[in-house]
Write a protein that holds these residues in place. Structure first.
Motif, PDB file in Angstrom:
ATOM      1  N   TYR A 287       0.829  -1.214   0.000  1.00 18.18           N
ATOM      2  CA  TYR A 287       0.000   0.000   0.000  1.00 18.18           C
ATOM      3  C   TYR A 287       0.863   1.265   0.000  1.00 18.18           C
ATOM      4  CZ  TYR A 287      -4.294  -2.632   0.553  1.00 18.18           C
ATOM      5  OH  TYR A 287      -5.352  -3.470   0.342  1.00 18.18           O
TER       6      TYR A 287
ATOM      7  N   ALA B 257      -8.531   9.056   5.957  1.00 16.05           N
ATOM      8  CA  ALA B 257      -8.125   7.696   6.302  1.00 16.05           C
ATOM      9  C   ALA B 257      -8.071   7.492   7.815  1.00 16.05           C
ATOM     10  CB  ALA B 257      -6.767   7.382   5.677  1.00 16.05           C
TER      11      ALA B 257
ATOM     12  N   GLU C  51     -11.917   4.065   1.509  1.00 18.52           N
ATOM     13  CA  GLU C  51     -11.271   2.912   0.883  1.00 18.52           C
ATOM     14  C   GLU C  51     -11.474   2.882  -0.626  1.00 18.52           C
ATOM     15  OE1 GLU C  51     -13.080  -0.235   3.042  1.00 18.52           O
ATOM     16  OE2 GLU C  51     -12.040   0.226   4.927  1.00 18.52           O
ATOM     17  N   ILE C  52     -12.525   3.518  -1.108  1.00 13.11           N
ATOM     18  CA  ILE C  52     -12.806   3.537  -2.550  1.00 13.11           C
ATOM     19  C   ILE C  52     -12.122   4.712  -3.240  1.00 13.11           C
ATOM     20  CG2 ILE C  52     -14.634   3.820  -4.274  1.00 13.11           C
ATOM     21  CD1 ILE C  52     -16.492   2.284  -2.403  1.00 13.11           C
TER      22      ILE C  52
ATOM     23  N   PRO D  14      -9.543   6.888  -4.746  1.00 13.96           N
ATOM     24  CA  PRO D  14      -8.210   6.366  -5.086  1.00 13.96           C
ATOM     25  C   PRO D  14      -7.058   6.957  -4.290  1.00 13.96           C
ATOM     26  CG  PRO D  14      -9.190   7.589  -6.930  1.00 13.96           C
ATOM     27  CD  PRO D  14     -10.245   7.422  -5.923  1.00 13.96           C
TER      28      PRO D  14
ATOM     29  N   SER E  14      -7.044   8.280  -1.223  1.00 18.41           N
ATOM     30  CA  SER E  14      -7.043   7.907   0.198  1.00 18.41           C
ATOM     31  C   SER E  14      -7.092   6.396   0.381  1.00 18.41           C
ATOM     32  CB  SER E  14      -8.242   8.541   0.914  1.00 18.41           C
ATOM     33  OG  SER E  14      -9.460   8.052   0.385  1.00 18.41           O
ATOM     34  N   SER E  15      -7.314   5.668  -0.702  1.00 13.07           N
ATOM     35  CA  SER E  15      -7.491   4.221  -0.615  1.00 13.07           C
ATOM     36  C   SER E  15      -6.286   3.491  -0.020  1.00 13.07           C
ATOM     37  CB  SER E  15      -7.827   3.654  -1.999  1.00 13.07           C
ATOM     38  OG  SER E  15      -8.019   2.262  -1.938  1.00 13.07           O
TER      39      SER E  15
ATOM     40  N   MET F 134      -6.946   1.422   3.302  1.00 16.23           N
ATOM     41  CA  MET F 134      -6.884  -0.033   3.216  1.00 16.23           C
ATOM     42  C   MET F 134      -5.788  -0.600   4.119  1.00 16.23           C
ATOM     43  SD  MET F 134      -9.374  -1.115   1.527  1.00 16.23           S
ATOM     44  CE  MET F 134      -8.863  -2.832   1.534  1.00 16.23           C
TER      45      MET F 134
ATOM     46  N   HIS G 144      -7.542  -0.749   7.186  1.00 15.01           N
ATOM     47  CA  HIS G 144      -8.498  -1.860   7.106  1.00 15.01           C
ATOM     48  C   HIS G 144      -7.827  -3.185   7.415  1.00 15.01           C
ATOM     49  CE1 HIS G 144     -12.159  -3.860   5.485  1.00 15.01           C
ATOM     50  NE2 HIS G 144     -11.299  -4.794   5.110  1.00 15.01           N
TER      51      HIS G 144
ATOM     52  N   ALA H  25      -8.810  -3.816  -3.946  1.00 16.37           N
ATOM     53  CA  ALA H  25      -8.274  -2.476  -3.713  1.00 16.37           C
ATOM     54  C   ALA H  25      -6.967  -2.268  -4.480  1.00 16.37           C
ATOM     55  CB  ALA H  25      -8.044  -2.251  -2.216  1.00 16.37           C
TER      56      ALA H  25
ATOM     57  N   TRP I 285      -7.730  -1.775  -8.138  1.00 13.38           N
ATOM     58  CA  TRP I 285      -8.328  -0.443  -8.307  1.00 13.38           C
ATOM     59  C   TRP I 285      -7.260   0.646  -8.240  1.00 13.38           C
ATOM     60  CZ3 TRP I 285     -12.312   2.191  -9.957  1.00 13.38           C
ATOM     61  CH2 TRP I 285     -12.634   3.442  -9.426  1.00 13.38           C
ATOM     62  N   GLN I 286      -6.365   0.552  -7.285  1.00  8.37           N
ATOM     63  CA  GLN I 286      -5.307   1.546  -7.145  1.00  8.37           C
ATOM     64  C   GLN I 286      -4.323   1.488  -8.315  1.00  8.37           C
ATOM     65  OE1 GLN I 286      -3.714   0.700  -3.241  1.00  8.37           O
ATOM     66  NE2 GLN I 286      -5.755   0.817  -2.333  1.00  8.37           N
TER      67      GLN I 286
END
Length: 414
Positions: free
Chosen positions: A283, A326, A342-343, A345, A347-348, A352, A355, A368, A371-372
């Motif tokens: 991440y 976040a 989380e969705i 982009p 701040s995801s 996550m 999370h 995730a 998506w990122q």
């Protein structure tokens, strides 16, 4: 076939940038720069602690009591202070014998030049009078309890300890929700701090190569998207080296810190278990790629250092906003705002990582990361196209269609 060729070209640019960054004496200074930050922090903390401690050492709370009660009050004071984890949580106790007028004596003690008296107790223990300064509310409450317990000790035959407790330290392998919440917040904060400190180097490198026309030479030889991806990967390589170096040092921290601090660190736990460090690195990678891609676009569009600084400020403010987003997700897992963090982009990656500390489920991380990665590709592609249209075509920001037509007319007339 085309994708493979673009990847090889991007890796070539990445290797060039990584070597040019790492194989220099300045990179060693960059690698050790946190030592300067830590040193300044320690010096500032020691100065502040010294300044605060010098004032606290002169503070006293005073009890005006007869000599036959002084020993008992002092014994009760020692027992009460065992409740505080910090020995200096309350000012030291000073016991004085009573004079002809205890009330006037108490007022005089508050103006004493021998030490700073913040609260004074006088009178009988069953009806004590307490004088305090405006900021000494807690000290006055402490004196009320001191009088209460001293009176109880006096009526029960002394201040000796009546019970002897057996205390057993129990360690559990199961993490607590508080420990997971703290780990979630620190994960988001760590990724934010690293990206804030490391991603900005991409904009400087891009601006420098734009000023000396190197970027135009590279763009003439290979696709501009490959140039941008290569620069992104090269900058990330040096950032990863920085993270690995300091991550190895931080991992040894529990071995050298005091036992109490090590125990507090041991309370931190993550729901996903041993896989959490790997998710943290992944991440961080995504957060770094996203932020650096944005900075690459800024470096490509800005023509001067002043423009870079002006454009970097809103991006930094945006990063702080993503940290706040976040952080809320870390403290409120399962809420709709946490899902939004989380969705979204940018701040995801931070949300996550939090999370992962709060929830043991692994499948959302695969979604995730995909998506990122998609948004990294989108951001780099947009930055490359803006650079191609705004810089490479005319060497300056694109003129409007009306300006171009007017220029063509003026040229034809002349």
């Amino acid at each position: 076939m085309k994708l493979g060729r673009m990847l090889r070209q991007a890796l070539t640019v990445a290797r060039r940038d990584f070597t040019a960054t790492v194989m220099t004496p300045t990179f060693l200074l960059f690698l050790l720069s946190p030592l300067l930050m830590i040193g300044f922090g320690v010096v500032g903390s020691m100065s502040a602690t010294s300044a605060a401690g010098s004032g606290e050492e002169r503070q006293r709370i005073v009890v005006i009591a007869a000599q036959d009660k002084a020993a008992e009050i002092a014994a009760v004071d020692r027992q009460l202070r065992q409740v505080f984890t910090v020995p200096s949580a309350r000012p030291s106790l000073h016991i004085e014998g009573p004079g002809d007028d205890p009330r006037a004596q108490a007022f005089a003690l508050l103006d004493s030049s021998r030490f700073d008296v913040v609260a004074v107790l006088y009178g009988p223990l069953d009806r004590p009078h307490i004088l305090r300064r405006a900021s000494a509310y807690s000290e006055a409450i402490y004196l009320t309890q001191l009088a209460e317990q001293a009176l109880r000790a006096e009526r029960s035959g002394g201040a000796g300890q009546l019970s002897e407790a057996a205390i057993t330290v129990v360690r559990s392998d199961q993490g607590t929700s508080t420990g997971r919440g703290q780990a979630a917040y620190f994960a988001a904060l760590g990724i934010f701090f690293l990206t804030l400190m490391l991603s900005g180097q991409a904009v400087g490198a891009m601006a420098e190569e734009r000023s000396n026309k190197v970027i135009e030479v590279l763009a003439a030889a290979i696709p501009l998207e490959s140039v941008f991806f290569g620069k992104l990967i090269g900058a990330f390589g040096s950032a990863l080296l920085f993270v690995c170096f300091w991550g190895t040092l931080i991992a040894q921290l529990p071995k050298v810190v005091p036992a109490g601090v090590a125990a507090e660190l041991g309370n931190l736990s993550t729901a996903v278990g041993p896989i959490f460090p790997l998710l943290f690195v992944v991440y961080f990678t995504m957060a770094y790629m996203l932020q650096s891609a944005v900075f690459l676009g800024v470096g490509a569009l800005a023509s001067t250092q002043r423009e870079i600084q002006m454009l970097s400020l809103p991006i930094t403010i945006f990063q702080f906003a993503m940290l706040g987003f976040a952080s809320y997700a870390a403290g409120n897992p399962g809420s709709w705002l946490a899902l939004a963090a989380e969705i979204f982009p940018f701040s995801s990656p931070l949300a996550m990582a939090a999370h992962a500390a709060n929830s043991p489920t692994l499948w959302p991380h695969a979604l995730a990361l995909a998506w990122q990665a998609l948004w990294v590709a989108i951001t780099v592609t947009v930055a490359a196209r803006l650079f191609r249209r705004g810089v490479l075509k005319s060497g300056s920001p694109k003129r409007s269609k009306r300006q171009a037509e007017r220029h063509a007319i003026d040229t034809a007339v002349s």
